[in-house]
Scaffold this motif. Structure first.
Motif, PDB file in Angstrom:
ATOM      1  N   ALA A  53       0.833  -1.209   0.000  1.00  0.00           N
ATOM      2  CA  ALA A  53       0.000   0.000   0.000  1.00  0.00           C
ATOM      3  C   ALA A  53       0.867   1.259   0.000  1.00  0.00           C
ATOM      4  CB  ALA A  53      -0.923  -0.003   1.214  1.00  0.00           C
ATOM      5  N   VAL A  54       1.901   1.277   0.854  1.00  0.00           N
ATOM      6  CA  VAL A  54       2.792   2.434   0.919  1.00  0.00           C
ATOM      7  C   VAL A  54       3.519   2.631  -0.399  1.00  0.00           C
ATOM      8  CG1 VAL A  54       4.902   3.324   2.005  1.00  0.00           C
ATOM      9  CG2 VAL A  54       3.078   2.364   3.412  1.00  0.00           C
ATOM     10  N   SER A  55       3.952   1.556  -1.018  1.00  0.00           N
ATOM     11  CA  SER A  55       4.689   1.645  -2.276  1.00  0.00           C
ATOM     12  C   SER A  55       3.852   2.273  -3.381  1.00  0.00           C
ATOM     13  CB  SER A  55       5.168   0.249  -2.708  1.00  0.00           C
ATOM     14  OG  SER A  55       6.069  -0.287  -1.763  1.00  0.00           O
ATOM     15  N   ARG A  56       2.558   2.059  -3.337  1.00  0.00           N
ATOM     16  CA  ARG A  56       1.679   2.670  -4.338  1.00  0.00           C
ATOM     17  C   ARG A  56       1.615   4.186  -4.175  1.00  0.00           C
ATOM     18  NH1 ARG A  56      -2.265  -1.449  -2.608  1.00  0.00           N
ATOM     19  NH2 ARG A  56      -1.957  -3.324  -3.875  1.00  0.00           N
ATOM     20  N   GLY A  57       1.806   4.662  -2.950  1.00  0.00           N
ATOM     21  CA  GLY A  57       1.716   6.102  -2.700  1.00  0.00           C
ATOM     22  C   GLY A  57       3.032   6.836  -2.788  1.00  0.00           C
ATOM     23  N   ALA A  58       4.135   6.095  -2.864  1.00  0.00           N
ATOM     24  CA  ALA A  58       5.465   6.715  -2.855  1.00  0.00           C
ATOM     25  C   ALA A  58       6.013   6.819  -4.275  1.00  0.00           C
ATOM     26  CB  ALA A  58       6.407   5.901  -1.977  1.00  0.00           C
ATOM     27  N   LYS A  59       6.062   8.026  -4.787  1.00  0.00           N
ATOM     28  CA  LYS A  59       6.610   8.254  -6.122  1.00  0.00           C
ATOM     29  C   LYS A  59       8.118   8.458  -6.060  1.00  0.00           C
ATOM     30  CE  LYS A  59       6.377  11.462 -10.031  1.00  0.00           C
ATOM     31  NZ  LYS A  59       5.777  12.726 -10.534  1.00  0.00           N
ATOM     32  N   ASP A  60       8.579   9.263  -5.102  1.00  0.00           N
ATOM     33  CA  ASP A  60       9.990   9.624  -5.021  1.00  0.00           C
ATOM     34  C   ASP A  60      10.696   9.104  -3.771  1.00  0.00           C
ATOM     35  OD1 ASP A  60       9.936  11.096  -7.439  1.00  0.00           O
ATOM     36  OD2 ASP A  60       9.044  12.799  -6.398  1.00  0.00           O
ATOM     37  N   SER A  61       9.961   8.808  -2.731  1.00  0.00           N
ATOM     38  CA  SER A  61      10.574   8.371  -1.469  1.00  0.00           C
ATOM     39  C   SER A  61      11.059   6.925  -1.574  1.00  0.00           C
ATOM     40  CB  SER A  61       9.575   8.472  -0.321  1.00  0.00           C
ATOM     41  OG  SER A  61       9.022   9.767  -0.240  1.00  0.00           O
ATOM     42  N   LEU A  62      12.150   6.626  -0.878  1.00  0.00           N
ATOM     43  CA  LEU A  62      12.621   5.253  -0.770  1.00  0.00           C
ATOM     44  C   LEU A  62      11.763   4.531   0.264  1.00  0.00           C
ATOM     45  CD1 LEU A  62      14.745   3.007  -1.320  1.00  0.00           C
ATOM     46  CD2 LEU A  62      16.075   3.978   0.582  1.00  0.00           C
ATOM     47  N   VAL A  63      11.162   3.424  -0.125  1.00  0.00           N
ATOM     48  CA  VAL A  63      10.327   2.643   0.787  1.00  0.00           C
ATOM     49  C   VAL A  63      11.182   1.547   1.415  1.00  0.00           C
ATOM     50  CG1 VAL A  63       8.323   1.130   1.019  1.00  0.00           C
ATOM     51  CG2 VAL A  63       8.226   3.123  -0.500  1.00  0.00           C
ATOM     52  N   VAL A  64      11.281   1.595   2.740  1.00  0.00           N
ATOM     53  CA  VAL A  64      12.048   0.613   3.501  1.00  0.00           C
ATOM     54  C   VAL A  64      11.072  -0.199   4.343  1.00  0.00           C
ATOM     55  CG1 VAL A  64      13.907   0.250   5.164  1.00  0.00           C
ATOM     56  CG2 VAL A  64      13.986   2.228   3.619  1.00  0.00           C
ATOM     57  N   ALA A  65      11.125  -1.519   4.214  1.00  0.00           N
ATOM     58  CA  ALA A  65      10.185  -2.386   4.937  1.00  0.00           C
ATOM     59  C   ALA A  65      10.892  -3.153   6.047  1.00  0.00           C
ATOM     60  CB  ALA A  65       9.525  -3.362   3.970  1.00  0.00           C
ATOM     61  N   ASP A  66      10.293  -3.153   7.226  1.00  0.00           N
ATOM     62  CA  ASP A  66      10.816  -3.923   8.350  1.00  0.00           C
ATOM     63  C   ASP A  66      10.614  -5.422   8.131  1.00  0.00           C
ATOM     64  OD1 ASP A  66      12.135  -2.524  10.309  1.00  0.00           O
ATOM     65  OD2 ASP A  66      10.329  -1.966  11.396  1.00  0.00           O
ATOM     66  N   MET A  67      11.610  -6.198   8.516  1.00  0.00           N
ATOM     67  CA  MET A  67      11.438  -7.640   8.589  1.00  0.00           C
ATOM     68  C   MET A  67      10.927  -7.967   9.987  1.00  0.00           C
ATOM     69  SD  MET A  67      14.596  -9.222   6.410  1.00  0.00           S
ATOM     70  CE  MET A  67      13.751 -10.806   6.351  1.00  0.00           C
ATOM     71  N   PRO A  68       9.767  -8.601  10.087  1.00  0.00           N
ATOM     72  CA  PRO A  68       9.171  -8.825  11.405  1.00  0.00           C
ATOM     73  C   PRO A  68       9.897  -9.896  12.218  1.00  0.00           C
ATOM     74  CG  PRO A  68       7.841  -9.873   9.718  1.00  0.00           C
ATOM     75  CD  PRO A  68       8.896  -9.083   8.999  1.00  0.00           C
ATOM     76  N   PHE A  69       9.557  -9.946  13.468  1.00  0.00           N
ATOM     77  CA  PHE A  69      10.149 -10.887  14.421  1.00  0.00           C
ATOM     78  C   PHE A  69      10.052 -12.320  13.913  1.00  0.00           C
ATOM     79  CE2 PHE A  69       9.603 -13.311  18.554  1.00  0.00           C
ATOM     80  CZ  PHE A  69      10.933 -13.204  18.944  1.00  0.00           C
ATOM     81  N   MET A  70      11.174 -13.028  13.947  1.00  0.00           N
ATOM     82  CA  MET A  70      11.328 -14.426  13.545  1.00  0.00           C
ATOM     83  C   MET A  70      11.205 -14.649  12.042  1.00  0.00           C
ATOM     84  SD  MET A  70      12.267 -15.645  16.314  1.00  0.00           S
ATOM     85  CE  MET A  70      12.447 -17.362  15.852  1.00  0.00           C
ATOM     86  N   SER A  71      11.321 -13.599  11.257  1.00  0.00           N
ATOM     87  CA  SER A  71      11.341 -13.768   9.803  1.00  0.00           C
ATOM     88  C   SER A  71      12.766 -13.878   9.278  1.00  0.00           C
ATOM     89  CB  SER A  71      10.624 -12.601   9.110  1.00  0.00           C
ATOM     90  OG  SER A  71      11.343 -11.386   9.283  1.00  0.00           O
ATOM     91  N   TYR A  72      13.748 -13.608  10.139  1.00  0.00           N
ATOM     92  CA  TYR A  72      15.152 -13.658   9.709  1.00  0.00           C
ATOM     93  C   TYR A  72      16.073 -14.266  10.760  1.00  0.00           C
ATOM     94  CZ  TYR A  72      15.408  -9.404  12.575  1.00  0.00           C
ATOM     95  OH  TYR A  72      15.328  -8.499  13.605  1.00  0.00           O
ATOM     96  N   GLN A  73      15.628 -14.346  12.006  1.00  0.00           N
ATOM     97  CA  GLN A  73      16.485 -14.883  13.069  1.00  0.00           C
ATOM     98  C   GLN A  73      16.695 -16.396  12.944  1.00  0.00           C
ATOM     99  OE1 GLN A  73      13.822 -12.877  13.614  1.00  0.00           O
ATOM    100  NE2 GLN A  73      14.248 -11.355  15.204  1.00  0.00           N
TER     101      GLN A  73
END
Length: 277
Positions: A70-90
Motif C-alpha cells: 500500500a505504501v509503495s503505491r503512494g510513494a513516487k519519489d521516497s525510498l520505501v524501507v520495509a521492516d522484517m518482522p520478528f522471527m522472519s530472519y532470526q
C-alpha cells in the motif's frame, strides 16, 4: 527526484540531513512523498499503532507485505524501507533471504530493515548478495524488549556503548547501506555517526546523526499510549481528529448533517411521480 540508497550515501558525503518517517497506508504515504520526505519506513511498529498489539512481536510477514504494498503505491519519489518482522530472519540465513525477497517482490519495497548487531551479520551479507539493500537497526531494538527488560535507553555505560559501536562497525562491514540507531545517549550517537562511513538515522539518538526517523502517529499526537522523550509533537492532529469525530456525531444526531449542499436533487415533477408509485 527518486530517492535511492545512493541518495543516502551522497547525503552523508555532502553533510545533508536525511529525513524518514513511518508510513503504513497509501494516502499517508502519498502526503509524505509529496512533502518531500527522503524515505518511508513501513515499520513493524504498525503492530502497535495500526493493529493494536502491545508490542511488535505479533506482526507477521503477511502484515508487512500488505502494508508495504500500500505504501509503495503512494510513494513516487521516497525510498520505501520495509521492516522484517520478528522471527522472519532470526531462524536462518535462508529464511532471511526468502523473506527479504518477498518484501521486495510482493511488497514492492526498495530496501529492507532488520534489527540486531553482529549476530545478524550473516543474514545481512546473504541478503546483500541477493542484491537487496539492507538497513540495520541497533541500540534499542523493539523486537528484543523482553531481553532488554522493556523500552529502556541503551549504551549508558562504557561496556554497553562499546557493544553498540562494535555492532555498528559489524553492520557496516556486512554491507548495510544505513543504520537506524535508537534510544542511545546523544554523545554516543555523535561518536558512531562520525566513526561509521554509512548514514546513521537516529531516533532518540541526538541531533548529530546523519538523519532522523519518527513514528508519524507520535509526531502528530495520534497515539497516546506511549510518549517517548525523544518525540517532538509537530501538530495536535489526534486532538483535531477527535473533535471532528465528535462534531460529526453531534450534527448527525441533531439532524444538521447532511445539509442541502451535501445532497443531490431531482425535479419537482419527478418527486411528484415518486409519490404516485
Amino acid at each position: 527526484m527518486k530517492n535511492t540508497v545512493t541518495t543516502f550515501k551522497n547525503a552523508k558525503l555532502n553533510h545533508e540531513k536525511i529525513t524518514m518517517l513511518t508510513a503504513y497506508d497509501y494516502s499517508t504515504a502519498k502526503l509524505m512523498d509529496e512533502a518531500g520526505i527522503n524515505a518511508l519506513l513501513v515499520g513493524d511498529s504498525l503492530g502497535m499503532v495500526i493493529l493494536g498489539y502491545e508490542d511488535t512481536l505479533s506482526v507477521t510477514m503477511e502484515d508487512m507485505i500488505h502494508h508495504t504494498r500500500a505504501v509503495s503505491r503512494g510513494a513516487k519519489d521516497s525510498l520505501v524501507v520495509a521492516d522484517m518482522p520478528f522471527m522472519s530472519y532470526q531462524t536462518s540465513v535462508y529464511d532471511a533471504v526468502v523473506n527479504a525477497g518477498r518484501l521486495i517482490k510482493e511488497g514492492r519495497a526498495g530496501a529492507i530493515k532488520l534489527e540486531g548487531g553482529k549476530e545478524v551479520c550473516p543474514q545481512i551479507e546473504a541478503i546483500v548478495r541477493a542484491s537487496i539493500p539492507v538497513m540495520g537497526h541497533i541500540g534499542l531494538t523493539p523486537q528484543s524488549i523482553h531481553a532488554f527488560g522493556g523500552f529502556k535507553v541503551q549504551g549508558k555505560d562504557l561496556e554497553a556503548a562499546k557493544k553498540i559501536i562494535e555492532d555498528a562497525k559489524a553492520l557496516e562491514a556486512a554491507g548495510a547501506f544505513a543504520i537506524v540507531l535508537e534510544c542511545v545517549p546523544a554523545p554516543l550517537g555523535k561518536y558512531i555517526t562520525e566513526a561509521i562511513s554509512i548514514p546513521i538515522i537516529g531516533i532518540g539518538a541526538g541531533k548529530d546523526c546523519d538523519g532522523q526517523v519518527l513514528v508519524y502517529q507520535d509526531m502528530l499526537a495520534m497515539y497516546g499510549a506511549i510518549q517517548p522523550k525523544f518525540v517532538k509533537v509537530y501538530s495536535q492532529v489526534g486532538e483535531s481528529m477527535g473533535e471532528a469525530f465528535k462534531n460529526y456525531i453531534q450534527e448527525v444526531k441533531e439532524g444538521n448533517f447532511p445539509e442541502d449542499i451535501h445532497s443531490f436533487n431531482m425535479s419537482e415533477q419527478m418527486v411528484s411521480k415518486l409519490y404516485e408509485l
